[in-house]
Structures are given as structure tokens and as C-alpha cells.
Write a protein that holds these residues in place. Sequence first.
Motif, PDB file in Angstrom:
ATOM      1  N   LEU A  96       0.833  -1.199   0.000  1.00 27.49           N
ATOM      2  CA  LEU A  96       0.000   0.000   0.000  1.00 27.49           C
ATOM      3  C   LEU A  96       0.868   1.250   0.000  1.00 27.49           C
ATOM      4  O   LEU A  96       1.956   1.269   0.581  1.00 27.49           O
ATOM      5  N   THR A  97       0.351   2.306  -0.634  1.00 19.03           N
ATOM      6  CA  THR A  97       1.108   3.551  -0.749  1.00 19.03           C
ATOM      7  C   THR A  97       0.498   4.703   0.034  1.00 19.03           C
ATOM      8  O   THR A  97       1.150   5.709   0.263  1.00 19.03           O
ATOM      9  N   GLY A  98      -0.759   4.596   0.426  1.00 13.94           N
ATOM     10  CA  GLY A  98      -1.464   5.696   1.078  1.00 13.94           C
ATOM     11  C   GLY A  98      -2.730   6.056   0.333  1.00 13.94           C
ATOM     12  O   GLY A  98      -3.739   6.452   0.924  1.00 13.94           O
ATOM     13  N   LEU A  99      -2.696   5.931  -0.986  1.00  6.61           N
ATOM     14  CA  LEU A  99      -3.878   6.084  -1.831  1.00  6.61           C
ATOM     15  C   LEU A  99      -3.806   4.969  -2.860  1.00  6.61           C
ATOM     16  O   LEU A  99      -3.003   5.027  -3.798  1.00  6.61           O
ATOM     17  N   ASP A 100      -4.622   3.942  -2.676  1.00  5.55           N
ATOM     18  CA  ASP A 100      -4.517   2.730  -3.489  1.00  5.55           C
ATOM     19  C   ASP A 100      -5.867   2.387  -4.095  1.00  5.55           C
ATOM     20  O   ASP A 100      -6.907   2.505  -3.435  1.00  5.55           O
ATOM     21  N   VAL A 101      -5.820   1.955  -5.350  1.00  4.94           N
ATOM     22  CA  VAL A 101      -7.021   1.581  -6.084  1.00  4.94           C
ATOM     23  C   VAL A 101      -6.910   0.105  -6.452  1.00  4.94           C
ATOM     24  O   VAL A 101      -5.971  -0.305  -7.137  1.00  4.94           O
ATOM     25  N   ALA A 106      -6.956  12.056   0.470  1.00  2.07           N
ATOM     26  CA  ALA A 106      -5.794  11.231   0.799  1.00  2.07           C
ATOM     27  C   ALA A 106      -4.706  12.007   1.512  1.00  2.07           C
ATOM     28  O   ALA A 106      -3.785  11.411   2.069  1.00  2.07           O
ATOM     29  N   ALA A 107      -4.799  13.342   1.520  1.00  2.00           N
ATOM     30  CA  ALA A 107      -3.841  14.141   2.290  1.00  2.00           C
ATOM     31  C   ALA A 107      -4.113  14.051   3.776  1.00  2.00           C
ATOM     32  O   ALA A 107      -3.234  14.349   4.594  1.00  2.00           O
ATOM     33  N   GLN A 108      -5.322  13.611   4.144  1.00  2.00           N
ATOM     34  CA  GLN A 108      -5.714  13.546   5.551  1.00  2.00           C
ATOM     35  C   GLN A 108      -5.913  12.128   6.059  1.00  2.00           C
ATOM     36  O   GLN A 108      -5.867  11.895   7.268  1.00  2.00           O
ATOM     37  N   THR A 109      -6.166  11.190   5.166  1.00  2.58           N
ATOM     38  CA  THR A 109      -6.451   9.820   5.587  1.00  2.58           C
ATOM     39  C   THR A 109      -5.925   8.850   4.547  1.00  2.58           C
ATOM     40  O   THR A 109      -5.882   9.168   3.353  1.00  2.58           O
ATOM     41  N   GLN A 110      -5.488   7.676   4.975  1.00  2.00           N
ATOM     42  CA  GLN A 110      -5.108   6.640   4.025  1.00  2.00           C
ATOM     43  C   GLN A 110      -6.379   6.097   3.384  1.00  2.00           C
ATOM     44  O   GLN A 110      -7.362   5.796   4.066  1.00  2.00           O
ATOM     45  N   LEU A 111      -6.356   5.960   2.073  1.00  2.00           N
ATOM     46  CA  LEU A 111      -7.566   5.624   1.335  1.00  2.00           C
ATOM     47  C   LEU A 111      -7.315   4.415   0.441  1.00  2.00           C
ATOM     48  O   LEU A 111      -6.328   4.363  -0.297  1.00  2.00           O
ATOM     49  N   VAL A 112      -8.217   3.431   0.538  1.00  2.00           N
ATOM     50  CA  VAL A 112      -8.218   2.277  -0.358  1.00  2.00           C
ATOM     51  C   VAL A 112      -9.560   2.263  -1.078  1.00  2.00           C
ATOM     52  O   VAL A 112     -10.618   2.267  -0.431  1.00  2.00           O
ATOM     53  N   VAL A 113      -9.514   2.256  -2.394  1.00  2.00           N
ATOM     54  CA  VAL A 113     -10.723   2.287  -3.220  1.00  2.00           C
ATOM     55  C   VAL A 113     -10.792   0.986  -4.000  1.00  2.00           C
ATOM     56  O   VAL A 113      -9.895   0.672  -4.791  1.00  2.00           O
ATOM     57  N   VAL A 114     -11.852   0.214  -3.781  1.00  5.90           N
ATOM     58  CA  VAL A 114     -12.080  -1.036  -4.505  1.00  5.90           C
ATOM     59  C   VAL A 114     -13.125  -0.746  -5.573  1.00  5.90           C
ATOM     60  O   VAL A 114     -14.256  -0.361  -5.257  1.00  5.90           O
ATOM     61  N   THR A 115     -12.764  -0.913  -6.843  1.00  2.79           N
ATOM     62  CA  THR A 115     -13.652  -0.455  -7.908  1.00  2.79           C
ATOM     63  C   THR A 115     -13.580  -1.348  -9.144  1.00  2.79           C
ATOM     64  O   THR A 115     -12.545  -1.946  -9.442  1.00  2.79           O
ATOM     65  N   HIS A 116     -14.709  -1.402  -9.867  1.00  3.90           N
ATOM     66  CA  HIS A 116     -14.751  -2.032 -11.186  1.00  3.90           C
ATOM     67  C   HIS A 116     -14.330  -1.052 -12.274  1.00  3.90           C
ATOM     68  O   HIS A 116     -14.027  -1.463 -13.392  1.00  3.90           O
TER      69      HIS A 116
END
Length: 391
Positions: free
Chosen positions: A20-25, A335-345
Motif C-alpha cells: 500500500l502507498t497511502g492512496l490505493d485503487v 488522501a492528504a488527511q487519511t489513508q484511502l483504499v478504493v475497490v472499484t470495477h
Amino acid sequence: MLHTVAISGYRSIRDLVLPLTGLDVVTGPNGSGKSNVYRALRLISGLATDSAINALAREGGLGAVLWAGPEFGSGAAHAAGHPAQGTRRKGPVALRLGFSGDGVGYAADLGLPTPMDVGEDSMFRQDPVLKREWVFAGAFPKPSGLLVDRNRQVVRVRDDTWHDLPYPVPGHRSVLSEVADGASAPEVLGLRDTLREWRFYDHLRTDPGAPARLPQVGTRTPVLASDGGDLAAALRTILEFGHGDLLQDVVQDAFTGSRLMIESRDGVFSVGLHQPGMLRVLGAAELSDGTLRFLMLAAALLSLRPPSLMVLNEPETSLHPDLYPALGALMAAAAAQTQLVVVTHASDLATCIENAGRAQVGRLRLDKADGQTRLPDFGMLTTPPWEWPRR
């Protein structure tokens, strides 16, 4: 921040380590295992609240969620054109979950109970129990970095030296709840509180009877509810105490020239949207599913109390692709304030997040081969190291 998430033995995931990098899709075709990654992250969070066992029971119990293929994979047999064959199991029945990051890390091994765990006549013999747990310092679990070591019901805690807890820890309780005190294990207390703050959004309701479409009693709401039911209060909180200008800019960008309106009558709040050319404000009951969902996502991402980790599952549902650029920019800003993981089609949404240019975006493309969820873009040298506790 999390740098690594590890999952083993869960549904289509035989063994997977995610960087993970901090903002991951997380993307991939249908059936590749994206939802299983999302569910596994929820289970990890649930171990901090002792809700994971119940969540597994609702999924059908441990037997229904375990990796169903051969213990060591079936690649060679599949390549030769032969069907998968079962063999005598050499390892224990196990579902393993873990992560590591900037602070302490955590690894858990869940398995089936023995009579010693629940008793000979118990009706709970299908409930999974925690066999091993490690709380550790470092990039991955290893004995030299251990801070807490759980072996069945015996828990050892390390300060200057190792010492055993003077009481057994039941198999259905994690060390995150049993050992989290500021005196004997302050690291575990911090870890537990962090996991309890993780936030998941996968069931934002936009149906005709959704609470967000109806007027609701409103109080200051820094965190949007998991179903989005307190949307009006959450949006008003952002407008008054948070990034109100950014919220209005996002709405105007997504719905050209529109302006968000929150009305209050005797403390009862309702959402409205003023659109160019309209003589009145459109109420929440009149908004399309996509418009309402976009407002919910904006309320979640602009939260006044950002969590250490937020995970969104299929946020593109009901959204027109024209909204992806605005949503991508909003995610990049969050993502500047929170680590974000987005699971998407929607691979186009991932591209929009990257094009926002505000943060490095990690692309985790899943596929499935021989029934197993894989990360084909990561090999032996690029996958983070990981080691599971042994029973």
C-alpha cells in the motif's frame, strides 16, 4: 499508515500480500477477488471490536469462507489439463489476516476450535477461534520484533522481559481487546484504538426509502454513518466547521453551477440542491441515485474526523462516468488527511484519481488463475516480505 496487508486462506485468496502507498485503487474483472480483499480488511478491523467471529458466522462459518482449492495450489495440474485434485492436508485449517505499517503491526491465525476450547457438548464448535496472534514492530512479523505473542489461550507480553498474563484469553477474544491497557501493553492499546477508527463504506442507501432522502433530526455530525442516513447533518457540519468552500466547489464542478442547500426546521435537517434554471430547490427525495450517492461520498471523504484508514467499496455504483473526474479529485484531496483504499470495477475512475495529480496512486490490479486471486504485476522481488506465526 499501512504499508502491507496480508491475507491467507480466505475465499479465493490462498495467499496474497498487498503493498500500500497511502492512496490505493484495487481493480480487476468480476470474480477476481476485489470484494474478498474488502471483506478481509473489515475482518481485521473487527478483531479489534470482537465482531469478526460474528461476521464470519454470518458468512456461513469458517468452513464456508476458507480457501476451497488444493492446499498448495493446482497450477501444474491445470497447465497439464487435469482437474484440481485434493490431497491429505499437511497444514492446519487456517484463516490468516495481518498488516504492518509505520507503527506496530498485527497478525492473526484463526482456526477451528478443539474440545478444550469450547467443550465436548458445545453448540459453538463451528465458531472460529484465535490460535495465534502477534503484535510486532517492524516491516513484517518475525520473532525478534514481537511485542505480544498469543499461543491459544496463553498470552506473553514483552516489556523489558517476557511475562505471561496471569489469566487465559478465551479463543473468541483477541489480544486487541484483552491486553489493551496503558500499563502492560500501551502499544496494543494504541493499535486497538486505531483499528476501531477504520471506516468502511459499501452500503450507502439511495433507495426511495433511504433515510438520507427523508428529513432527519440533526446534530453536529463529524462522521457520516455507514448507510449515509445522517447525510444532511454531516454536510451541514462540513459547511459550518470544515471544508465548506471545497464542498461547494466539488458540487458545482460535479453538477455544473449547482449549489448545496441544507434546510433546518426546528432541528430537523434536509438536503437540497439548487440547480441553474430551477425556480426552487430540489429536495433529497427528488435527487437521482447517482447525485445522492455522490453527496454521500463527498460527506465521507471530507469528514471533520478523518480516520487513519478509509475503505470504499465500488463507490462508482449509480454514478455516471462524467462524475468520475470530480470524485477522483475529491479522493486525491482526501488522501492528504487519511489513508484511502478504493475497490472499484471502474478503471476510468482509477485514471481520474491519478490525473488529479495530488498524490501518488498505487494500482493493485487483481486477476484470478487456477481459482486463486493474484497480483500479476508484483513478483517475488516486488512483493513485500511477510511471515505468518506458526502454531
